[in-house]
Design a protein around this motif. Structure first.
Motif, PDB file in Angstrom:
ATOM      1  N   TYR A 149       0.840  -1.205   0.000  1.00  0.00           N
ATOM      2  CA  TYR A 149       0.000   0.000   0.000  1.00  0.00           C
ATOM      3  C   TYR A 149       0.873   1.253   0.000  1.00  0.00           C
ATOM      4  O   TYR A 149       0.607   2.207  -0.747  1.00  0.00           O
ATOM      5  CB  TYR A 149      -0.919   0.004   1.218  1.00  0.00           C
ATOM      6  CG  TYR A 149      -1.678   1.301   1.377  1.00  0.00           C
ATOM      7  CD1 TYR A 149      -2.803   1.565   0.602  1.00  0.00           C
ATOM      8  CD2 TYR A 149      -1.245   2.274   2.270  1.00  0.00           C
ATOM      9  CE1 TYR A 149      -3.485   2.768   0.724  1.00  0.00           C
ATOM     10  CE2 TYR A 149      -1.922   3.471   2.393  1.00  0.00           C
ATOM     11  CZ  TYR A 149      -3.037   3.709   1.621  1.00  0.00           C
ATOM     12  OH  TYR A 149      -3.701   4.915   1.735  1.00  0.00           O
ATOM     13  N   GLY A 150       1.896   1.276   0.845  1.00  0.00           N
ATOM     14  CA  GLY A 150       2.790   2.431   0.899  1.00  0.00           C
ATOM     15  C   GLY A 150       3.497   2.654  -0.425  1.00  0.00           C
ATOM     16  O   GLY A 150       3.646   3.798  -0.881  1.00  0.00           O
ATOM     17  N   HIS A 151       3.906   1.572  -1.073  1.00  0.00           N
ATOM     18  CA  HIS A 151       4.573   1.679  -2.374  1.00  0.00           C
ATOM     19  C   HIS A 151       3.631   2.288  -3.410  1.00  0.00           C
ATOM     20  O   HIS A 151       4.031   3.183  -4.174  1.00  0.00           O
ATOM     21  CB  HIS A 151       5.036   0.295  -2.827  1.00  0.00           C
ATOM     22  CG  HIS A 151       5.632   0.275  -4.198  1.00  0.00           C
ATOM     23  ND1 HIS A 151       6.915   0.712  -4.456  1.00  0.00           N
ATOM     24  CD2 HIS A 151       5.118  -0.100  -5.404  1.00  0.00           C
ATOM     25  CE1 HIS A 151       7.167   0.592  -5.758  1.00  0.00           C
ATOM     26  NE2 HIS A 151       6.094   0.100  -6.349  1.00  0.00           N
ATOM     27  N   ILE A 152       2.396   1.809  -3.453  1.00  0.00           N
ATOM     28  CA  ILE A 152       1.421   2.337  -4.417  1.00  0.00           C
ATOM     29  C   ILE A 152       1.136   3.812  -4.141  1.00  0.00           C
ATOM     30  O   ILE A 152       1.070   4.633  -5.061  1.00  0.00           O
ATOM     31  CB  ILE A 152       0.111   1.527  -4.350  1.00  0.00           C
ATOM     32  CG1 ILE A 152       0.337   0.096  -4.838  1.00  0.00           C
ATOM     33  CG2 ILE A 152      -0.976   2.188  -5.198  1.00  0.00           C
ATOM     34  CD1 ILE A 152      -0.876  -0.797  -4.678  1.00  0.00           C
ATOM     35  N   TRP A 180      -9.990  -4.415   0.051  1.00  0.00           N
ATOM     36  CA  TRP A 180      -8.551  -4.441   0.311  1.00  0.00           C
ATOM     37  C   TRP A 180      -8.142  -3.248   1.170  1.00  0.00           C
ATOM     38  O   TRP A 180      -7.346  -3.387   2.100  1.00  0.00           O
ATOM     39  CB  TRP A 180      -7.792  -4.432  -1.010  1.00  0.00           C
ATOM     40  CG  TRP A 180      -6.324  -4.673  -0.869  1.00  0.00           C
ATOM     41  CD1 TRP A 180      -5.706  -5.876  -0.682  1.00  0.00           C
ATOM     42  CD2 TRP A 180      -5.280  -3.686  -0.899  1.00  0.00           C
ATOM     43  NE1 TRP A 180      -4.332  -5.703  -0.600  1.00  0.00           N
ATOM     44  CE2 TRP A 180      -4.046  -4.372  -0.729  1.00  0.00           C
ATOM     45  CE3 TRP A 180      -5.269  -2.315  -1.070  1.00  0.00           C
ATOM     46  CZ2 TRP A 180      -2.821  -3.716  -0.727  1.00  0.00           C
ATOM     47  CZ3 TRP A 180      -4.039  -1.654  -1.054  1.00  0.00           C
ATOM     48  CH2 TRP A 180      -2.838  -2.352  -0.881  1.00  0.00           C
ATOM     49  N   LEU A 181      -8.710  -2.080   0.878  1.00  0.00           N
ATOM     50  CA  LEU A 181      -8.422  -0.905   1.702  1.00  0.00           C
ATOM     51  C   LEU A 181      -8.981  -1.081   3.113  1.00  0.00           C
ATOM     52  O   LEU A 181      -8.442  -0.540   4.080  1.00  0.00           O
ATOM     53  CB  LEU A 181      -8.999   0.359   1.055  1.00  0.00           C
ATOM     54  CG  LEU A 181      -8.318   0.821  -0.236  1.00  0.00           C
ATOM     55  CD1 LEU A 181      -9.022   2.059  -0.793  1.00  0.00           C
ATOM     56  CD2 LEU A 181      -6.841   1.129   0.000  1.00  0.00           C
ATOM     57  N   ALA A 199       1.464   7.349   4.650  1.00  0.00           N
ATOM     58  CA  ALA A 199       2.201   6.489   3.706  1.00  0.00           C
ATOM     59  C   ALA A 199       3.123   7.278   2.790  1.00  0.00           C
ATOM     60  O   ALA A 199       4.059   6.704   2.214  1.00  0.00           O
ATOM     61  CB  ALA A 199       1.219   5.672   2.876  1.00  0.00           C
ATOM     62  N   LEU A 200       2.894   8.575   2.641  1.00  0.00           N
ATOM     63  CA  LEU A 200       3.751   9.393   1.782  1.00  0.00           C
ATOM     64  C   LEU A 200       5.164   9.519   2.349  1.00  0.00           C
ATOM     65  O   LEU A 200       6.110   9.766   1.607  1.00  0.00           O
ATOM     66  CB  LEU A 200       3.128  10.783   1.586  1.00  0.00           C
ATOM     67  CG  LEU A 200       1.820  10.817   0.780  1.00  0.00           C
ATOM     68  CD1 LEU A 200       1.248  12.234   0.751  1.00  0.00           C
ATOM     69  CD2 LEU A 200       2.048  10.305  -0.639  1.00  0.00           C
ATOM     70  N   ASN A 201       5.271   9.371   3.661  1.00  0.00           N
ATOM     71  CA  ASN A 201       6.575   9.399   4.321  1.00  0.00           C
ATOM     72  C   ASN A 201       7.011   7.958   4.573  1.00  0.00           C
ATOM     73  O   ASN A 201       6.455   7.273   5.429  1.00  0.00           O
ATOM     74  CB  ASN A 201       6.482  10.173   5.645  1.00  0.00           C
ATOM     75  CG  ASN A 201       7.829  10.358   6.304  1.00  0.00           C
ATOM     76  OD1 ASN A 201       8.642   9.433   6.386  1.00  0.00           O
ATOM     77  ND2 ASN A 201       8.085  11.565   6.787  1.00  0.00           N
ATOM     78  N   ARG A 202       8.004   7.506   3.834  1.00  0.00           N
ATOM     79  CA  ARG A 202       8.415   6.102   3.903  1.00  0.00           C
ATOM     80  C   ARG A 202       8.792   5.669   5.316  1.00  0.00           C
ATOM     81  O   ARG A 202       8.353   4.626   5.797  1.00  0.00           O
ATOM     82  CB  ARG A 202       9.592   5.863   2.951  1.00  0.00           C
ATOM     83  CG  ARG A 202       9.994   4.393   2.830  1.00  0.00           C
ATOM     84  CD  ARG A 202      11.329   4.279   2.109  1.00  0.00           C
ATOM     85  NE  ARG A 202      11.276   4.866   0.791  1.00  0.00           N
ATOM     86  CZ  ARG A 202      10.931   4.202  -0.311  1.00  0.00           C
ATOM     87  NH1 ARG A 202      10.603   2.936  -0.228  1.00  0.00           N
ATOM     88  NH2 ARG A 202      10.932   4.818  -1.484  1.00  0.00           N
TER      89      ARG A 202
END
Length: 220
Positions: A149-152, A180-181, A199-202
């Motif tokens: 999810y973070g990657h997407i 899924w969400l 999620a924008l911040n890895r």
């Protein structure tokens, strides 16, 4: 194929060079089983069967007590778990599938330790006997889901457009189907709009994954 929630699937009428395309109910794409109802149930159950078959073929090695349990456990994760976990991050899990996944892991442990069902030992007793505090397979899947999810979320892609897209109209009556969400919200205990920002911040998202899965482990 037409993916739909309707019981009666609409029929397509697409022709290429005058030849009508065949409509199928399911097919395999990159090793993943796609069905017309859009669910993951058949794919997860199919993977469980494949994992069990692989274990059965290697049973002489994986149940050999001359080899330490730790070594056999590593071999099982390498040759059996890897088959089941293929593309697992894309599956939508519900309570029934989660029980099936945990049952698979315990099935493997019981056979590796040669514990018969006739002994009537509970799962907790089996885990204690083999030196584990809790099951790990479901936790691995949820970790991969959050990482995916973070990657997407951090990249512009077709997957992101599909994940964030909206379908016009009203949903059907009745209980809402698990999405899924919804799995992401359930694992992180956060609303999806909050997950979108984090999620924008890895690094922050990695800390979120670690903290939530640690809490889940403690609850077990």
């Amino acid at each position: 194929m037409v993916i739909s929630r309707e019981r009666v699937i609409p029929q397509i009428d697409i022709k290429i060079d005058g030849e009508r395309m065949e409509q199928v109910a399911n097919f395999t794409y990159l090793g993943h089983w796609i069905t017309e109802d859009g669910r993951s149930d058949q794919e997860v159950k199919r993977r469980i069967g494949m994992a069990k078959n692989t274990f059965s073929r290697m049973s002489k090695l994986l149940t050999n007590r001359r080899i330490s349990f730790a070594t056999r456990s590593r071999l099982t994760k390498c040759y059996v778990w890897s088959i089941f976990l293929y593309a697992c991050e894309t599956s939508t899990l519900n309570a029934s599938l989660e029980r099936n996944i945990e049952a698979l892991e315990m099935w493997l442990y019981r056979r590796m330790a040669r514990i018969s069902w006739k002994e009537k030992k509970k799962n907790k007793e089996v885990l204690e006997e083999i030196g584990l505090k809790h099951t790990e397979l479901l936790k691995t899947i949820k970790t991969r889901q959050l990482a995916y999810y973070g990657h997407i979320r951090r990249h512009q892609s077709l997957q992101k457009s599909i994940m964030e897209g909206k379908i016009n109209g009203k949903r059907q009556r009745g209980r809402k189907r698990k999405s899924w969400l919804g799995n992401i919200e359930e694992t992180t205990t956060r609303r999806i709009n909050e997950c979108c920002e984090v999620a924008l911040n890895r690094e922050e998202w990695r800390r979120t994954i670690a903290s939530n899965l640690w809490q889940e482990t403690e609850q077990r």
